[in-house]
Design an enzyme around this catalytic site. Structure first.
Site, PDB file in Angstrom:
ATOM      1  N   SER A   1       0.120   5.823   1.339  1.00 13.22           N
ATOM      2  CA  SER A   1       1.100   4.357   1.216  1.00 13.22           C
ATOM      3  C   SER A   1       2.631   5.417   1.526  1.00 13.22           C
ATOM      4  O   SER A   1       2.958   6.412   1.402  1.00 13.22           O
ATOM      5  CB  SER A   1       0.718   3.615  -0.482  1.00 13.22           C
ATOM      6  N   ASP A   2       3.402   4.614   1.678  1.00 11.25           N
ATOM      7  CA  ASP A   2       4.781   5.336   1.992  1.00 11.25           C
ATOM      8  C   ASP A   2       5.636   5.642  -0.208  1.00 11.25           C
ATOM      9  O   ASP A   2       4.581   4.653  -0.308  1.00 11.25           O
ATOM     10  CB  ASP A   2       5.603   4.947   3.172  1.00 11.25           C
ATOM     11  N   PHE A   3       6.564   5.382   0.463  1.00 12.73           N
ATOM     12  CA  PHE A   3       7.146   6.573  -1.233  1.00 12.73           C
ATOM     13  C   PHE A   3       7.146   5.027  -1.990  1.00 12.73           C
ATOM     14  O   PHE A   3       8.083   3.535  -1.699  1.00 12.73           O
ATOM     15  CB  PHE A   3       8.404   6.573  -1.109  1.00 12.73           C
TER      16      PHE A   3
END
Ligand code: BGC
Length: 704
Positions: free
Chosen positions: A259-261
């Site tokens: 996932s992104d941050f």
């Protein structure tokens, strides 16, 4: 580790793991020890207790070794951690930003700089990079244009292949895992506003935004990161249609989705998940294996499991993928006290030379009135000014990893070293500070543009132009009536047509990296003839955005003489500089386009050749671009589609030829389901220096 050994090992580990340990493997924590000074005790406890499987942002071999040792020797199962970092354009040696490198139009160079970055990062304990960033971008308001390969999907696909291969290399010790991001369409966020909504047609998705990711998957990218945005309402972090059905099932992607941050917890903020258990379930079900820094998997999946929102088998599948990646990277084979991470000095010197070469090849000469450049051989009085003239730290641009201002060559330092006999003065940001030297100067060099924090993530600009004080500086200097060279530092085209019109010479230097000053001096003095070409159309006006050369054909093409045509009544429809524009100190003539056979047979190929002559007085290198135009199809096709680029180096007066090959795939376009279809008919084959149709040679072929 052999495949059978790996399956046995992951099976064995899985059986031994508690639910919390499994969720730990799916959790990436952020440790920013550089700003914290020491390793935070709470996070070390989480590692000891098996609640983290990977670490983001920890830098420095000693810190990494220390933390890895804890994972290997103090956790119940001794599973190694995976250390991840945004290594986009260099680690310690910083290469030009990706948009700049795209301007070099040079896949071997793209490969070489990724290889060098990976070697340095691996030598410092990094196992995975969140790169390459493959978002096609046609909107200079979006600050992240700086991180990617520009506006064209064909060029972005070649960039994807070179970067993935370069980062990953052949062996686990010098290669790092590549993460193709941000899947998908992130470059099309509404109005160029960071983290905004993506709402594009199925056709545009398949034709423009997906191809670079498919290219990355085909060459074995280890990981994929979904974008933070929503795609027509459904956040990409929770998008089973794109992540599971397309990426995994149709494309056969077997790697890890990260996932992104904080993106999983943000599903709640997006308004598609009621709480953390729902958010975690949505992401896991969509196929996201690793939760970056939101804690959603650790906190939400136990409840999701209890409520039947996910199955333990879903969790196991993700854990298996994570363990497989760790095995592929050789992490299980690493001893706890593996002797160090370090690079021999000669390798660093090689990387510096590569950084200089990459920066030279990335600089684009946009304008050169009356051949002001290269600078004359006889020494003159040169006055240098502007906020980017002596700003080594800024030269590194966004995501500069372990790059440091010390050791980076500023423009001014580079020029002083290259022009020892010149009278070179530097007068800051206003001519009031310059006094006598200004009056006596023969010519001026203004270093204008963006600082590193004015582009990149969360740096959308509604007015991507020169700041007011820089315009004022330019106006004051041009009022003196001496020749003015403008060197632009930026992560996107800056839209300031009046300034560029008034300047005598303009160079786009982007963010050139560690060797900024040496490379600029190489170009300005003529030691190196510029060869960079724009990987994006350079707008004349903000209102033209989004602007790109492969616009779809309209029923009423722009015609200044006819009112009801597709144009503006207040500004031109053409960009200030087209895609592919980039001057040299010499000139090239394009001739004699040969295309054969004239009919594409099933399974056949079309050979395209043309002659290029250096008709100027200096040696130079030219990149020839190859385009196609489908004359009539069931769907209106773009006016031009890029299909090739080829380089040729020619001495003054010399001529040579460049060759390309076209296959059925090159002439096809995606059907609604994304599969490629080739329709019979007539195709124009066009070749030339840039995407200005008037500068292209053209021939025709038929597909029966
Ligand atoms: C960015 C990603 C990056 C991640 C980790 C996010 O905010 O969108 O591109 O890889 O942070 O640093």
């Amino acid at each position: 580790m052999a495949h059978s050994e790996l399956t046995a090992k992951t099976g064995e580990l899985l059986r031994a793991m508690t639910l919390e340990e499994k969720l730990g493997q799916l959790t990436m924590i952020r440790i920013d020890a550089e700003s914290a000074g020491t390793l935070p005790a709470e996070q070390l406890t989480a590692i000891r207790e098996g609640r983290a499987g990977s670490v983001l942002d920890l830098k420095g071999p000693d810190a990494i070794r220390e933390v890895q040792k804890i994972a290997l020797t103090e956790t119940r199962l001794g599973i190694p951690l995976l250390f991840a970092l945004d290594v986009l354009h260099g680690y310690e040696t910083v290469f030009p930003i990706p948009l700049a490198e795209a301007a070099a139009m040079d896949p071997p160079l793209w490969h070489a700089t990724a290889r060098a970055a990976a070697r340095e990062a691996a030598a410092n304990g990094i196992a995975l990079t969140f790169a390459p960033m493959l978002d096609v971008s046609r909107d200079p308001r979006w600050g992240r244009m700086a991180e990617g390969p520009g506006e064209d999907p064909w060029l972005a696909s070649r960039f994807a292949e070179a970067k993935v291969r370069g980062f990953q290399g052949e062996d686990a010790r010098s290669g790092i895992a590549a993460t193709a991001k941000h899947f998908v369409g992130y470059g099309a966020v509404t109005a160029g506003r960071e983290y905004g909504s993506i709402d594009i047609s199925n056709r545009t998705l398949h034709e423009v935004y997906l191809p670079p990711f498919l290219a990355a998957v085909r060459v074995g990218a280890a990981a994929i990161m979904p974008a933070l945005s929503d795609f027509a309402g459904l956040p990409l972090t929770a998008h089973p249609g794109l992540l599971r059905d397309l990426l995994r099932k149709r494309w056969g992607f077997e790697g890890v989705v990260i996932s992104d941050f904080h993106a999983i917890a943000e599903l709640i903020t997006h308004g598609v998940a009621a709480g953390i258990a729902e958010a975690a379930a949505l992401a896991l079900k969509a196929g996201v294996d690793i939760d970056m820094a939101s804690g959603a998997y650790l906190d939400g999946l136990p409840e999701a499991l209890a409520r039947g929102l996910v199955l333990e088998a879903d969790i196991d599948l993700a854990v298996k993928r994570v363990l497989a990646l760790k095995a592929r990277l050789g992490l299980f084979d690493q001893a706890a006290d593996s002797e160090g991470y370090s690079l021999p000095g000669e390798v660093s010197a090689e990387h510096r030379a590569l950084a200089r070469e990459a920066a030279r090849k990335s600089i684009v000469l946009l304008k050169n009135r009356d051949r002001l450049l290269p600078l004359p051989k006889a020494p003159r009085r040169l006055a240098v000014a502007g906020p980017l003239a002596d700003a080594p730290g800024e030269m590194l641009g966004p995501w500069h990893c372990a790059g440091k201002a010390e050791g980076t060559v500023s423009f001014l330092q580079g020029l002083r070293a290259a022009l020892p006999d010149w009278e070179l003065s530097y007068f800051g940001n206003a001519i009031s500070g310059g006094g006598e030297t200004i009056r006596k100067a023969d010519l001026f060099l203004l270093c204008l543009g963006e600082t590193a924090n004015m582009c990149g993530e969360a740096a959308s600009r509604a007015r991507p132009q020169l700041p007011d004080f820089q315009r004022k500086l330019f106006e004051d200097v041009s009022a003196l009536g001496k020749p003015v060279i403008v060197v632009l530092t930026s992560g996107r085209p800056l839209i300031d047509s009046a300034t560029f019109e008034a300047a005598d010479a303009v160079l786009a230097a982007w963010f050139p990296g560690s060797e900024a000053g040496t490379a600029l001096a190489d170009i300005l003095t003529g030691a190196v003839n510029p060869s960079g070409k724009l990987p994006v159309s350079w707008p004349a006006e903000v209102g033209q955005i989004p602007i790109f050369f492969s616009q779809r054909r309209t029923g009423r093409p722009a015609d200044p003489a006819i009112h009801n045509t597709s144009k503006y009544i207040d500004v031109p429809v053409e960009p200030l500089f087209p895609f592919g524009h980039g001057l040299s100190f010499t000139e090239f003539a394009y001739r004699n386009l040969r295309v054969s056979p004239g009919i594409l047979q099933p399974g056949g190929r079309i050979a395209v050749e043309l002659d290029i002559e250096n008709v100027g007085a200096l040696e130079g290198e030219e990149t020839c671009l190859l385009f196609i135009r489908d004359a009539a199809a069931s769907i209106a096709r773009p006016v031009l589609e890029l299909r090739g680029m080829a380089k040729i180096k020619l001495a003054a007066g010399a001529a040579g030829s460049v060759a390309f090959e076209l296959t059925a795939e090159d002439l096809s376009f995606p059907a609604d389901d994304g599969s490629l279809c080739l329709e019979p008919g007539c195709f124009e084959i066009l070749a030339g220096p840039c995407a200005d149709p008037e500068k292209l040679l053209c021939s025709t072929i038929h597909v029966p």
